[in-house]
Design a protein around this motif. Structure first.
Motif, PDB file in Angstrom:
ATOM      1  N   VAL A 237       0.815  -1.215   0.000  1.00  0.00           N
ATOM      2  CA  VAL A 237       0.000   0.000   0.000  1.00  0.00           C
ATOM      3  C   VAL A 237       0.850   1.268   0.000  1.00  0.00           C
ATOM      4  O   VAL A 237       0.650   2.161  -0.836  1.00  0.00           O
ATOM      5  CB  VAL A 237      -0.996  -0.019   1.181  1.00  0.00           C
ATOM      6  CG1 VAL A 237      -1.735   1.312   1.279  1.00  0.00           C
ATOM      7  CG2 VAL A 237      -1.993  -1.165   1.010  1.00  0.00           C
ATOM      8  N   PRO A 238       1.837   1.417   0.886  1.00  0.00           N
ATOM      9  CA  PRO A 238       2.637   2.655   0.876  1.00  0.00           C
ATOM     10  C   PRO A 238       3.445   2.835  -0.405  1.00  0.00           C
ATOM     11  O   PRO A 238       3.685   3.968  -0.828  1.00  0.00           O
ATOM     12  CB  PRO A 238       3.562   2.502   2.088  1.00  0.00           C
ATOM     13  CG  PRO A 238       2.903   1.494   2.956  1.00  0.00           C
ATOM     14  CD  PRO A 238       2.208   0.558   2.031  1.00  0.00           C
ATOM     15  N   ASP A 306       8.606   9.032   0.373  1.00  0.00           N
ATOM     16  CA  ASP A 306       7.268   9.614   0.492  1.00  0.00           C
ATOM     17  C   ASP A 306       6.982  10.039   1.935  1.00  0.00           C
ATOM     18  O   ASP A 306       5.941   9.724   2.507  1.00  0.00           O
ATOM     19  CB  ASP A 306       6.239   8.583   0.015  1.00  0.00           C
ATOM     20  CG  ASP A 306       4.919   9.233  -0.429  1.00  0.00           C
ATOM     21  OD1 ASP A 306       4.923  10.463  -0.640  1.00  0.00           O
ATOM     22  OD2 ASP A 306       3.918   8.507  -0.555  1.00  0.00           O
ATOM     23  N   ASN A 309       3.620  11.842   3.273  1.00  0.00           N
ATOM     24  CA  ASN A 309       2.329  11.264   2.927  1.00  0.00           C
ATOM     25  C   ASN A 309       1.603  10.801   4.200  1.00  0.00           C
ATOM     26  O   ASN A 309       1.941   9.776   4.792  1.00  0.00           O
ATOM     27  CB  ASN A 309       2.514  10.082   1.970  1.00  0.00           C
ATOM     28  CG  ASN A 309       1.205   9.590   1.380  1.00  0.00           C
ATOM     29  OD1 ASN A 309       0.175   9.579   2.051  1.00  0.00           O
ATOM     30  ND2 ASN A 309       1.244   9.187   0.121  1.00  0.00           N
ATOM     31  N   LYS A 310       0.614  11.568   4.640  1.00  0.00           N
ATOM     32  CA  LYS A 310      -0.107  11.262   5.869  1.00  0.00           C
ATOM     33  C   LYS A 310      -0.927   9.979   5.734  1.00  0.00           C
ATOM     34  O   LYS A 310      -1.122   9.244   6.711  1.00  0.00           O
ATOM     35  CB  LYS A 310      -1.036  12.420   6.239  1.00  0.00           C
ATOM     36  CG  LYS A 310      -0.323  13.749   6.467  1.00  0.00           C
ATOM     37  CD  LYS A 310       0.672  13.661   7.611  1.00  0.00           C
ATOM     38  CE  LYS A 310       1.326  15.011   7.877  1.00  0.00           C
ATOM     39  NZ  LYS A 310       2.359  14.919   8.943  1.00  0.00           N
ATOM     40  N   SER A 311      -1.422   9.707   4.533  1.00  0.00           N
ATOM     41  CA  SER A 311      -2.191   8.480   4.326  1.00  0.00           C
ATOM     42  C   SER A 311      -1.321   7.248   4.556  1.00  0.00           C
ATOM     43  O   SER A 311      -1.770   6.257   5.147  1.00  0.00           O
ATOM     44  CB  SER A 311      -2.789   8.445   2.918  1.00  0.00           C
ATOM     45  OG  SER A 311      -3.724   9.483   2.745  1.00  0.00           O
ATOM     46  N   SER A 312      -0.068   7.328   4.099  1.00  0.00           N
ATOM     47  CA  SER A 312       0.858   6.216   4.338  1.00  0.00           C
ATOM     48  C   SER A 312       1.145   6.059   5.820  1.00  0.00           C
ATOM     49  O   SER A 312       1.236   4.939   6.348  1.00  0.00           O
ATOM     50  CB  SER A 312       2.164   6.435   3.567  1.00  0.00           C
ATOM     51  OG  SER A 312       1.953   6.301   2.176  1.00  0.00           O
ATOM     52  N   ASP A 313       1.295   7.198   6.498  1.00  0.00           N
ATOM     53  CA  ASP A 313       1.504   7.147   7.953  1.00  0.00           C
ATOM     54  C   ASP A 313       0.346   6.406   8.627  1.00  0.00           C
ATOM     55  O   ASP A 313       0.556   5.516   9.456  1.00  0.00           O
ATOM     56  CB  ASP A 313       1.597   8.554   8.537  1.00  0.00           C
ATOM     57  CG  ASP A 313       2.827   9.319   8.090  1.00  0.00           C
ATOM     58  OD1 ASP A 313       3.766   8.680   7.555  1.00  0.00           O
ATOM     59  OD2 ASP A 313       2.855  10.540   8.277  1.00  0.00           O
ATOM     60  N   GLU A 314      -0.864   6.801   8.272  1.00  0.00           N
ATOM     61  CA  GLU A 314      -2.044   6.222   8.920  1.00  0.00           C
ATOM     62  C   GLU A 314      -2.168   4.734   8.602  1.00  0.00           C
ATOM     63  O   GLU A 314      -2.478   3.927   9.482  1.00  0.00           O
ATOM     64  CB  GLU A 314      -3.297   6.977   8.479  1.00  0.00           C
ATOM     65  CG  GLU A 314      -3.350   8.412   8.992  1.00  0.00           C
ATOM     66  CD  GLU A 314      -4.469   9.213   8.379  1.00  0.00           C
ATOM     67  OE1 GLU A 314      -5.234   8.643   7.554  1.00  0.00           O
ATOM     68  OE2 GLU A 314      -4.603  10.415   8.705  1.00  0.00           O
ATOM     69  N   TYR A 315      -1.913   4.374   7.340  1.00  0.00           N
ATOM     70  CA  TYR A 315      -2.026   2.965   6.970  1.00  0.00           C
ATOM     71  C   TYR A 315      -0.956   2.132   7.681  1.00  0.00           C
ATOM     72  O   TYR A 315      -1.259   1.069   8.252  1.00  0.00           O
ATOM     73  CB  TYR A 315      -1.899   2.783   5.457  1.00  0.00           C
ATOM     74  CG  TYR A 315      -1.862   1.312   5.093  1.00  0.00           C
ATOM     75  CD1 TYR A 315      -3.045   0.588   4.998  1.00  0.00           C
ATOM     76  CD2 TYR A 315      -0.655   0.645   4.910  1.00  0.00           C
ATOM     77  CE1 TYR A 315      -3.025  -0.768   4.729  1.00  0.00           C
ATOM     78  CE2 TYR A 315      -0.629  -0.713   4.643  1.00  0.00           C
ATOM     79  CZ  TYR A 315      -1.812  -1.415   4.548  1.00  0.00           C
ATOM     80  OH  TYR A 315      -1.785  -2.758   4.290  1.00  0.00           O
TER      81      TYR A 315
END
Length: 375
Positions: A237-238, A306, A309-315
């Motif tokens: 995903v990331p 990356d 990337n906050k979405s990657s952090d959250e995932y």
């Protein structure tokens, strides 16, 4: 030792899992939940963010420790027990750099020396609380609980990526009812990944891939290479490589009684224009025994791409926390069975268990040496 272990895994050894008993060291043994905790080692006492001017306490290796910072910001660790009447010093207060016991007002400097006894004109010369060597390497505060003459800062494991601007980390922590031997064994046992953590971390192809085991002193290292296979979710995903065949290089290390690290490199053999071809992840597992049956556990999942990337952090945080909670549950269930089931069990060991056996032998030998046994 390598030849001995090669023999025992080929013959399928039996290892007894019994309720807690007084350990008796003998040549060729393996550490388990009964083995005395290793003290001559740097462990993590707390995260940097957990220690402030407010007195706190934490039990480490069976010892209650009080933690605070001086006015200059230096971390301090002393035994959380006044030498007069065993009042917990973390229930006292700070005045400047002086720790004042809340029971009779005895005052201690950061070295643990009593500098004032309000009820006596002279300070008793034997009034001292034990202090511990601590070293801050953000985001971690390391502590030495063993022989102070052996507290060599050069022995603190390298975790520089946790404070490197070229890396981004997500993290979390657990307090679990398990032993640190089983935790190390769990992390060296990569064959459980597809079953305990399906989809997120392990894949059947990864579990079947060939592993190479090597040693560097007491450090146990596992190398794996899996080519032309889609990565699991925690990497897919990331990187945006979900479903795409990639080459996956990984290294897992039993670094010390306090630390396990895993390094992964994901290589996209056919990156699209403008995309990077190589992605790196560093996984850091840190644990300090509270007792033989409980652990303070901190984890970090770090990446070098990356970074904003906050979405990657959250995932990554959600996926990692889920997987490590699955480990926590499994290890707590195992220790509960081991401690409560009174009928003796002989656990089987097979060839893929060799890394864990090497680790358990290393811990056993260190514990025996600290106890004065010459094996």
């Amino acid at each position: 030792m390598e030849k001995v272990l090669e023999h025992v895994v080929e013959q399928v050894i039996l290892h007894p899992r019994t309720p807690l008993a007084e350990p008796a060291f003998e040549a060729g043994g393996f550490a388990d939940h009964n083995t005395p905790l290793i003290r001559n080692c740097w462990y993590v006492a707390a995260l940097s963010s957990e220690v402030s001017r407010e007195l706190t306490s934490r039990r480490l290796l069976g010892v209650d420790v009080a933690l605070y910072r001086t006015l200059a910001g230096e971390p301090v660790a002393v035994r959380n027990r006044c030498p007069h009447r065993s009042f917990p010093l973390a229930k006292g207060r700070l005045e400047g750099d002086t720790l004042i016991c809340g029971y009779h007002g005895m005052q201690f400097d950061p070295s643990g020396r009593c500098v004032n006894m309000p009820s006596m004109p002279n300070v008793p010369t034997n009034a001292q609380v034990r202090s511990f060597d601590v070293v801050e390497r953000a985001p971690l505060i390391w502590i030495w609980m063993g022989d102070p003459d052996q507290a060599d800062e050069a022995l603190i494991p390298d975790t520089h990526w946790l404070n490197d601007p070229g890396w981004k980390s997500v993290s979390g922590q657990f307090h679990l009812k398990s032993d640190y031997v089983s935790m190390h064994e769990n992390l060296l046992d990569q064959t459980h990944f597809p079953f305990l953590h399906p989809g997120a971390i392990g894949t059947p192809e990864y579990a079947r891939s060939k592993l190479k085991i090597r040693r560097d002193g007491e450090v146990v290292i596992i190398d794996r290479l899996l080519k032309n296979s889609p990565p699991p979710g925690v990497y897919a995903v990331p990187t945006g490589l979900t479903g795409k065949p990639v080459d996956r290089y990984s290294e897992a290390r039993f670094q010390s009684p306090a630390l396990h690290t895993a390094f992964a490199k994901i290589v996209d053999p056919t990156p699209p224009p403008g995309a990077i071809a190589e992605y790196r992840f560093n996984i850091t597992h840190i644990f300090t025994p509270e007792t033989n049956g409980s652990i303070h556990y901190w984890w970090f999942n770090s990446r070098n791409f990356d970074l904003e990337n906050k979405s990657s952090d959250e995932y990554l945080h959600a996926a990692s926390a889920k997987a490590y909670l699955e480990d926590v549950d499994a290890l707590e269930w195992i220790l509960d069975v081991v401690q409560k089931d009174t009928e003796q069990q002989f656990d089987l060991n097979f060839a893929p268990d060799k890394p864990g056996l090497l680790m358990r032998r290393a811990l056993y030998d260190r514990a025996a040496a600290e106890a004065g046994y010459a094996l």
